[in-house]
Design a protein around this motif. Structure first.
Motif, mmCIF file in Angstrom:
data_model
loop_
_atom_site.group_PDB
_atom_site.id
_atom_site.type_symbol
_atom_site.label_atom_id
_atom_site.label_comp_id
_atom_site.label_asym_id
_atom_site.label_seq_id
_atom_site.Cartn_x
_atom_site.Cartn_y
_atom_site.Cartn_z
ATOM 1 N N GLU A 193 0.870 -1.341 0.317
ATOM 2 C CA GLU A 193 -0.004 -0.114 0.626
ATOM 3 C C GLU A 193 0.999 0.796 -0.007
ATOM 4 O O GLU A 193 1.740 1.720 0.680
ATOM 5 N N ARG A 244 3.531 6.144 -5.437
ATOM 6 C CA ARG A 244 2.713 5.003 -6.330
ATOM 7 C C ARG A 244 2.493 5.546 -7.575
ATOM 8 O O ARG A 244 2.878 4.524 -8.812
ATOM 9 N N LYS A 245 2.960 6.989 -8.261
ATOM 10 C CA LYS A 245 2.933 7.819 -9.340
ATOM 11 C C LYS A 245 4.432 7.520 -9.540
ATOM 12 O O LYS A 245 4.948 6.915 -11.046
ATOM 13 N N ASN A 257 0.743 5.659 -0.613
ATOM 14 C CA ASN A 257 0.471 6.815 -0.647
ATOM 15 C C ASN A 257 0.324 6.966 -2.906
ATOM 16 O O ASN A 257 1.248 6.566 -2.922
ATOM 17 N N PRO A 258 -0.535 7.904 -3.226
ATOM 18 C CA PRO A 258 -0.355 8.252 -4.454
ATOM 19 C C PRO A 258 0.599 8.675 -4.518
ATOM 20 O O PRO A 258 0.723 8.276 -5.644
ATOM 21 N N ASP A 259 1.200 9.376 -4.448
ATOM 22 C CA ASP A 259 2.533 10.628 -5.207
ATOM 23 C C ASP A 259 3.807 9.524 -5.027
ATOM 24 O O ASP A 259 4.014 8.634 -6.048
#
Length: 728
Positions: free
Chosen positions: A528, A534-535, A530-532
């Motif tokens: 898991e 994951r980018k 965070n969005p940043d």
């Protein structure tokens, strides 16, 4: 010679140039030899004149009778008896004098002796000359007289009419006068006058003087013949003119000289038989001998310069030979030589042939007591004449000159013979040298051509090393060049092999770290984030996939080369493979228009159908990438000269200059340097070339031009040999 140092080679080259100058030096030597021969001829001729002059020294009787004592010769008054080629026919027609008329003189007012009325114009004139043949003196008178008055038939007077008077100082020392008068046309009547010049009677007929009187439209002609024993060293003629038949008064007298006094008479020079007999012995050679008095008047002549019997000519006489070499020289070499050389002309204009007075610097020098010589060119420029002169001494005075003349024909013939032999030697040496140089140059050129062929065969049109060059073992420059080429090709082959295998090695070496990075990113992606974060993981995963695609493309060519080396070839129909591929492309690219032109007959080739399909994939992919939107891709298959021609063309940008061959090389691309969706390493057309070569074919690319010359696209053409085996 090829292994010599540069300085020594330069010296050898200079020596070779010097050897080439030897023929020119030989040619110049022959010309110098001719100059010395001419000098020798000049001295020889001077010796001849000196020997003849010695035979005439201190013999005054030979010259006193020829009036050589005169201080000055007056033209027209002092006569010269020209030698005649034959006797004159006494007919009064003057035809026998035609070849001598140019020597005759015209007597008019300048030779007037008496004129009764000075206010009246002179009515009489005449043309006259004298000549000598055998023992006679011949003369003619062409008189212009509008009124011819003959002697009366019953008249005892012979001087009251038109008549011709002759006066001479006879050989016996007596002054004698004669009158020629006639009563009508025909044979003349000659009379001797008294010794006293004041008397004209009584007269005595003189039958030794013969001739003929003929009336003409202008006056009358008279031909006379007088024995030489009646003529002395002094002679004069006078024409008496009477115009009134009734009064018979003398109107005018025109003559060569006054005849009433021996001191007034002119002289006559008759060629001396005595001198001619002395110089007659020289007539057997090619020299012409003259003897002249101190006034330049010819006393005797002997010989002919046109004859070719000199010592120079005799020295060049060779026996005729019919050998093969002599026939070859006469038929082929001599016509070539005598385009440069000149054959002495036997027929030339001799301006002094019939001269009675000779002049020149050599004669003037001889009259001053010294030997002299001169060269002259004939008027037609065909002959060069050498003349030498020596003085004749009598009582310490120069009374005459002996002149000898001779052409240079003999020396020119001798020079020509020397040049012929020189040319023969030069041609022989040059022929042998040319033959040796030909074989030498042929050997060198064959070795150079062999080296050129090996160099061309070592590298194909795409720059790949096909064969090695075997270095020559010969120790010269060409051998060194061959060994240098062999070394260069060997090093280039190693470097090319390194470049060709570099992609496979890079692919092999990079796969492990790429796999590690990929597995790490996959494990990281299961966590898991965070969005940043994951980018960034997704972008890294995208980069790894792109890198993996590059590695697959880099190894594709290597795998293909390995598979091609073990592939089994079969005979298959090319047109079916192309048709099947095009059906698949039409379904795969539904938005793209394809134009298909396939021959309706079997086109069997030897190879692997799968590789041909892979070839089509690369060509269609390349065409799709470079074609304009909404423009069709044209595919054609034709048969020409036992070859199947496959063409794929598209409308789009043109190939850059000099890239038609290079685009088929490994890792060469003409795409613009900008961001692309897929990586391109320039291996597509390289793989196409490998497949084409595997099928023994050829591949080429060219720009497509319209009739106007505008470039509209690119065409890739493949030629594959048809199989000789039948598909059945």
């Amino acid at each position: 010679m090829f292994n010599l140092p540069i300085g020594l080679r330069t010296k050898v080259a200079v020596l070779s140039l010097f050897l080439l100058c030897l023929p020119w030096l030989g040619y110049q030597y022959v010309w110098e030899m001719e100059k010395y021969l001419r000098h020798g001829q000049e001295k020889t001729l001077e010796g001849t004149t000196q020997a003849l002059a010695t035979a005439l020294h201190e013999r005054p009787k030979l010259f006193d009778s020829q009036a050589s004592f005169l201080t000055q010769v007056e033209k027209g008054r002092d006569l010269y008896a020209y030698p005649l080629s034959g006797p004159i026919q006494l007919d009064g027609k003057l035809s026998d004098w035609s070849s001598y008329r140019h020597r005759a003189l015209n007597y008019g007012s300048d030779y007037q002796i008496y004129k009764r009325d000075e206010n009246q114009p002179l009515a009489v004139s005449f043309t006259h000359m004298v000549g000598k043949y055998a023992g006679y003196l011949y003369a003619f008178f062409e008189v212009n007289d509008p009124h011819v008055i003959y002697r009366g038939k019953n008249s005892l007077s012979i001087d009251r009419n038109d008549h011709i008077a002759i006066a001479t100082l006879a050989p016996d020392g007596m002054f004698r006068r004669y009158i020629i008068a006639t009563t009508q046309d025909g044979w003349i009547s000659a009379f001797e006058l008294p010794e006293d010049p004041s008397l004209t009677k009584p007269v005595t007929p003189e039958v030794k003087i013969q001739g003929k009187w003929t009336k003409t439209e202008q006056g009358y002609n008279v031909e006379v013949r007088i024995p030489l024993n009646m003529v002395g060293s002094k002679l004069g003629f006078a024409v008496y003119d009477v115009n009134d038949k009734n009064s018979r008064t003398l109107d005018a007298v025109v003559g060569t000289s006054a005849i009433d006094d021996v001191s007034k008479l002119g002289t006559v020079l008759v060629p001396s038989p005595e001198i001619e007999s002395i110089i007659k012995g020289m007539s057997h050679n090619s020299s012409r001998i003259w003897v002249v008095d101190k006034h330049g008047r010819v006393l005797a002549k002997s010989g002919d310069i046109r004859s070719d019997n000199s010592v120079w000519s005799r020295s060049t006489t060779e026996k005729e030979s019919n050998s093969t070499w002599e026939q070859f020289k006469r038929k082929y070499l001599h016509p070539l030589y005598y385009k440069i050389l000149t054959i002495p002309a036997k027929d030339f204009i001799d301006s002094l042939q019939d001269s009675t007075v000779l002049q020149g610097s050599h004669i003037s020098k001889a009259l001053n007591g010294e030997q002299g010589s001169t060269w002259r060119l004939t008027p037609d420029n065909k002959a060069v004449v050498l003349a030498a002169a020596s003085p004749i001494w009598i009582d310490d005075k120069v009374m005459g000159v002996v002149i000898a003349e001779e052409t240079t024909h003999g020396i020119r013939t001798l020079r020509n013979k020397a040049l012929e032999k020189l040319f023969n030697v030069i041609l022989t040496i040059m022929s042998m040298g040319t033959l040796a140089l030909f074989f030498f140059a042929s050997n060198i050129s064959s070795r150079i051509r062999k080296l050129r062929d090996e160099a061309e065969q070592a590298i194909d049109s795409q720059g790949r090393i096909k064969n090695e060059i075997q270095g020559s073992k010969v120790r010269d420059e060409i051998g060194d060049l061959s060994r240098s080429f062999a070394s260069i090709v060997s090093r280039l082959s190693q470097y090319t092999h390194y470049l060709e295998n570099m992609s496979s090695r890079l692919s092999h070496e990079l796969r492990t770290p790429v796999a590690v990075v990929r597995s790490s990113l996959e494990h990281l992606g299961l966590q898991e984030l965070n969005p940043d974060t994951r980018k960034y993981v997704d972008r890294a995963q995208e980069g790894v996939n792109r890198l993996n695609m590059i590695l697959n493309n880099m190894s594709e060519a290597t795998r293909l080369e390995e598979s091609l080396s073990h592939a089994e070839k079969t005979v298959f129909p090319l047109e079916r493979v192309i048709s099947g591929c095009m059906q698949g492309y039409q379904m795969t690219y539904p938005d793209q228009t394809f134009s298909l032109e396939i021959i309706n007959e079997e086109t069997p080739i030897v190879g692997v159908p799968e590789y041909i399909a892979q070839l089509m994939d690369k060509l269609i992919a390349n065409a799709l990438e470079f074609s304009h939107e909404q423009s069709p891709i044209h595919v054609s298959l034709k048969v020409k000269n036992k070859f199947a021609e496959l063409c794929v063309s598209n409308l789009g940008p043109a190939l850059p200059e000099n890239m038609a061959e290079q685009i088929f090389e490994s890792m060469v691309s003409v795409r613009p340097q900008k961001a692309q969706e897929k990586p391109h390493l320039g291996l597509g057309l390289y793989i196409a070339r490998l497949i084409c070569q595997f099928h023994q074919g050829q591949i080429s690319a060219s720009n497509v031009q319209q009739k106007s010359g505008e470039i509209t696209g690119v065409e890739i053409k493949i030629r594959l040999p048809l199989s000789k085996e039948s598909l059945s």
